[in-house]
Structures are given as structure tokens and as C-alpha cells.
Write a protein that holds these residues in place. Structure first.
Motif, PDB file in Angstrom:
ATOM      1  N   ARG A  82      46.452  34.066  31.135  1.00 42.60           N
ATOM      2  CA  ARG A  82      46.002  34.669  32.390  1.00 42.60           C
ATOM      3  C   ARG A  82      45.824  36.179  32.234  1.00 42.60           C
ATOM      4  NH1 ARG A  82      46.276  32.399  37.228  1.00 42.60           N
ATOM      5  NH2 ARG A  82      46.978  34.374  38.145  1.00 42.60           N
ATOM      6  N   LEU A  83      46.718  36.795  31.481  1.00 46.06           N
ATOM      7  CA  LEU A  83      46.631  38.241  31.286  1.00 46.06           C
ATOM      8  C   LEU A  83      45.389  38.624  30.493  1.00 46.06           C
ATOM      9  CD1 LEU A  83      48.077  41.035  31.555  1.00 46.06           C
ATOM     10  CD2 LEU A  83      49.140  40.531  29.344  1.00 46.06           C
ATOM     11  N   PHE A  84      45.093  37.848  29.442  1.00 45.18           N
ATOM     12  CA  PHE A  84      43.978  38.195  28.567  1.00 45.18           C
ATOM     13  C   PHE A  84      42.623  37.749  29.109  1.00 45.18           C
ATOM     14  CE2 PHE A  84      47.100  37.961  24.783  1.00 45.18           C
ATOM     15  CZ  PHE A  84      47.561  39.237  25.099  1.00 45.18           C
ATOM     16  N   THR A  85      42.619  36.966  30.187  1.00 43.15           N
ATOM     17  CA  THR A  85      41.352  36.555  30.805  1.00 43.15           C
ATOM     18  C   THR A  85      41.089  37.300  32.112  1.00 43.15           C
ATOM     19  OG1 THR A  85      42.534  34.677  31.799  1.00 43.15           O
ATOM     20  CG2 THR A  85      41.306  34.263  29.763  1.00 43.15           C
ATOM     21  N   GLY A  86      41.830  38.364  32.367  1.00 44.14           N
ATOM     22  CA  GLY A  86      41.578  39.208  33.539  1.00 44.14           C
ATOM     23  C   GLY A  86      42.032  38.628  34.847  1.00 44.14           C
ATOM     24  N   ASN A  87      42.999  37.709  34.840  1.00 44.25           N
ATOM     25  CA  ASN A  87      43.454  37.067  36.077  1.00 44.25           C
ATOM     26  C   ASN A  87      44.778  37.617  36.582  1.00 44.25           C
ATOM     27  OD1 ASN A  87      41.279  35.183  36.314  1.00 44.25           O
ATOM     28  ND2 ASN A  87      42.188  34.009  34.644  1.00 44.25           N
ATOM     29  N   VAL A  88      45.212  38.751  36.065  1.00 45.40           N
ATOM     30  CA  VAL A  88      46.464  39.370  36.508  1.00 45.40           C
ATOM     31  C   VAL A  88      46.141  40.760  37.041  1.00 45.40           C
ATOM     32  CG1 VAL A  88      48.730  40.205  35.803  1.00 45.40           C
ATOM     33  CG2 VAL A  88      47.830  38.068  34.857  1.00 45.40           C
ATOM     34  N   GLU A  89      46.633  41.047  38.243  1.00 49.35           N
ATOM     35  CA  GLU A  89      46.410  42.356  38.839  1.00 49.35           C
ATOM     36  C   GLU A  89      47.661  43.217  38.706  1.00 49.35           C
ATOM     37  OE1 GLU A  89      45.000  42.328  42.790  1.00 49.35           O
ATOM     38  OE2 GLU A  89      43.110  41.313  42.317  1.00 49.35           O
ATOM     39  N   ILE A  90      47.471  44.430  38.215  1.00 47.48           N
ATOM     40  CA  ILE A  90      48.566  45.383  38.050  1.00 47.48           C
ATOM     41  C   ILE A  90      48.195  46.651  38.815  1.00 47.48           C
ATOM     42  CG2 ILE A  90      49.964  46.686  36.393  1.00 47.48           C
ATOM     43  CD1 ILE A  90      49.241  44.605  34.292  1.00 47.48           C
ATOM     44  N   PHE A  91      48.958  46.953  39.872  1.00 44.52           N
ATOM     45  CA  PHE A  91      48.678  48.105  40.734  1.00 44.52           C
ATOM     46  C   PHE A  91      47.245  48.080  41.255  1.00 44.52           C
ATOM     47  CE2 PHE A  91      51.895  49.663  37.668  1.00 44.52           C
ATOM     48  CZ  PHE A  91      52.945  49.838  38.564  1.00 44.52           C
ATOM     49  N   GLY A  92      46.797  46.866  41.634  1.00 50.65           N
ATOM     50  CA  GLY A  92      45.467  46.720  42.189  1.00 50.65           C
ATOM     51  C   GLY A  92      44.354  46.661  41.171  1.00 50.65           C
ATOM     52  N   LEU A  93      44.674  46.760  39.889  1.00 43.42           N
ATOM     53  CA  LEU A  93      43.673  46.706  38.836  1.00 43.42           C
ATOM     54  C   LEU A  93      43.816  45.411  38.058  1.00 43.42           C
ATOM     55  CD1 LEU A  93      43.949  50.365  37.474  1.00 43.42           C
ATOM     56  CD2 LEU A  93      42.262  49.470  39.103  1.00 43.42           C
ATOM     57  N   SER A  94      42.691  44.783  37.770  1.00 46.38           N
ATOM     58  CA  SER A  94      42.710  43.538  36.998  1.00 46.38           C
ATOM     59  C   SER A  94      43.014  43.838  35.531  1.00 46.38           C
ATOM     60  CB  SER A  94      41.367  42.808  37.113  1.00 46.38           C
ATOM     61  OG  SER A  94      41.104  42.453  38.454  1.00 46.38           O
ATOM     62  N   SER A  95      43.689  42.937  34.901  1.00 47.14           N
ATOM     63  CA  SER A  95      44.007  43.092  33.483  1.00 47.14           C
ATOM     64  C   SER A  95      42.728  43.028  32.655  1.00 47.14           C
ATOM     65  CB  SER A  95      44.971  41.997  33.038  1.00 47.14           C
ATOM     66  OG  SER A  95      44.423  40.711  33.285  1.00 47.14           O
TER      67      SER A  95
END
Length: 315
Positions: free
Chosen positions: A155-168
């Protein structure tokens, strides 16, 4: 007296003739332990050679056997087809898959050695509260199954995790999706090896370097690492081999296209057709793929053995 000795000799001979083969072997082993050790050495060596070399021999048998004759093949190839080692490069760009694996292994090894050297210096040469517990925690994490990290990393490497409003970042089908898990997976062993080596360097050598004006970081790279060359070489070679042979993340973090940094594993699997599997091509590709690592092990075996054994001794 002579009659008594003759009687005792006859008694021993009679006892030996009444003993079974196993009893005679035990008696002979007690009288000549060196012969027993030699026999055990031969048994272990034969077992080791059979279990390690037979798979390579079987790959060679499958590779040399033509595809139409590969059914019910026994211990000898049914035919002789050395052209298969050329065909694997004609069917797929197998050399590019090997190149990808080499690059991934080299980059991971460099990252691991740099970070493990810093961590090994801290654990091996500095005293701080909780040092032993933290080392045990690092080693314990290394025993976690890789499958436990698959879903969150995917999920992290496919851009499906948001960190401080920003996608991974989208790292799938890039080297980062494999190098980062590789580094985390194989770093604890390198930290342990380098910690053992760095802790054996006399403090006077580092103190002399620091008196000359160098920093702790300078002393690490100018004094500690050169004096711990066997340990650094051991950690580097083991990391390179492990990354080159890694299966789990190599298979799941890319779609198998060579331009997307698919490693050696995908090259071997690429000889599976839609309706048939080309086992001779897969076997030939496995042999070609493992040859560089086999050569590396032969060249570096003394360094690996000396590094592992020297790290176990406290001078």
C-alpha cells in the motif's frame, strides 16, 4: 605362563568370532578412534556433496534434455542439447534480468554496509543504557516473516497511504520498492557481524587517530573499518548473495517487465508459456543465473569463513 597366554589369546579370538558386525565395529572404534573420525568425515562429506551438488546436476540433466524428451527423464539426459544455453538469450533478454539483479544487490549491499557500519560502531564501541536490549530487538525483528510486511509496504509503495495529507510516493515497478525492503531485511545480520568486529578493535588505536585531529566518523572509516576488513567483507558478501537470491519481494514488487527492474527470478519464470512450461529453458537459465554467485562463493569462501570465525573470538 606360555600356556596361560595362549589360553587368553584363544579366548579373545573365540569372543571376536562370536561377536556380531556391529559389536566388532564398536570394539574397533574404541581401540582406534582415529579411524572412526575419518569414517564419520567421509560420511558427512558424501552426504553434503549429494545434497548440495545433486540439484545442480539435475538442473544440468533437464537443461541438456530436449523439450520433447524431458518426460520420464532419469539420471542421465535423454539427448544432448547444449544450444539451450544460447536459446535462453534468444527467447528473452535474460542478461538484462541478471543485470537488474546485480544492480539491486550492489545498491542494497552499499546501503547496508554504510548504515550497518554506523550502527555497529555505536553498539560495539559506545556504552549507553539499553544497548543490549536494543540489539536483541534488532535481531528479533530480523526473524519476522517477510509476509508480515507485504500488505503495508504494498500500500505504501503504490501511493495508497497518506502522510500529513500527502500521498506516499509511487515506488511500485521501481528499484526503491525492492531495495528498501532488502535493506531492512538483511541489515540486522550485518549490524551483528560488524558490532562484534568493531568491539574488538583496541581503544588505543582510535584514541591515537582522534589525537591526530580526526572525528569519530573519520576514525570509523580510516581506522576501524580497515582493521575490520574480514568482517566488512563477510557482511557484504552475505548481503549480496541474499539479495541476489531473494524471492518474496522480488516477485511481488514488480510486474515482471525487464524495463521495470524485474530481477533474475522473473527472467526464469518468463519461460513459462501459456499452455506449456519450457523446463529445459528454465533449468538452463537457473544454471546461468547461479554461476556468478557460485564463482563469488568460491573466491570469497576463505573471507567468509575467517570473518565468521574471527568474529566469534575475543582477543
Amino acid at each position: 605362563m606360555a600356556q596361560t597366554e595362549q589360553t587368553q589369546t584363544d579366548g579373545r579370538q573365540q569372543a571376536e568370532t562370536t561377536q556380531g558386525p556391529f559389536q566388532r565395529w564398536v570394539q574397533g572404534s574404541i581401540q582406534d578412534p582415529e579411524r572412526t573420525y575419518q569414517a564419520m568425515f567421509y560420511v558427512v562429506t558424501i552426504f553434503f556433496l549429494f545434497t548440495t551438488l545433486f540439484p545442480f546436476y539435475w538442473l544440468l540433466v533437464l537443461a541438456l534434455t530436449p523439450r520433447e524428451s524431458i518426460i520420464n527423464v532419469w539420471f542421465l539426459p535423454k539427448g544432448f542439447n547444449p544450444g539451450v544455453f544460447v536459446e535462453i538469450f534468444e527467447q528473452l533478454p535474460f542478461h538484462l534480468y541478471m543485470f537488474n539483479s546485480f544492480v539491486l544487490a550492489l545498491v542494497t549491499t552499499a546501503i547496508v554496509l554504510v548504515l550497518a557500519s554506523l550502527a555497529g560502531y555505536v553498539f560495539g564501541r559506545l556504552s549507553f543504557p539499553g544497548r543490549g536490549a536494543l540489539m536483541l530487538l534488532i535481531l528479533a525483528i530480523s526473524y519476522f516473516p517477510p509476509a508480515a510486511f507485504l500488505l503495508p509496504l504494498f500500500r505504501l509503495f503504490t501511493g495508497n497511504v497518506e502522510i500529513f495529507g500527502l500521498s506516499s510516493p509511487m515506488l511500485y515497478n521501481t528499484p526503491g520498492a525492492m531495495v528498501l525492503p532488502f535493506s531492512a531485511l538483511f541489515m540486522p545480520l550485518s549490524i551483528f557481524i560488524l558490532t562484534t568486529f568493531y568491539g574488538q578493535i583496541p581503544d588505543g588505536l582510535e584514541d591515537a587517530a582522534r589525537i591526530e585531529g580526526t572525528t569519530r566518523l573519520g576514525a570509523l572509516f580510516r581506522v576501524i573499518i580497515p582493521l575490520s576488513a574480514p568482517g566488512v567483507a563477510t557482511a557484504g558478501v552475505l548481503t549480496f548473495i541474499s539479495v541476489y537470491n531473494e524471492f518474496f519481494f522480488s516477485f511481488l514488487m514488480t510486474n515482471g517487465e525487464v524495463q521495470n527492474w524485474a530481477p533474475l527470478l522473473w527472467g526464469i519464470l518468463g519461460y513459462q508459456g501459456q499452455y506449456a512450461e519450457f523446463y529445459n529453458l528454465m533449468a538452463a537459465a537457473s544454471i546461468v543465473g547461479v554461476l556468478p554467485i557460485a564463482i563469488l562463493v568460491v573466491i570469497a569462501q576463505e573471507k567468509i569463513v575467517s570473518g565468521l570465525t574471527a568474529g566469534a573470538l575475543k582477543e
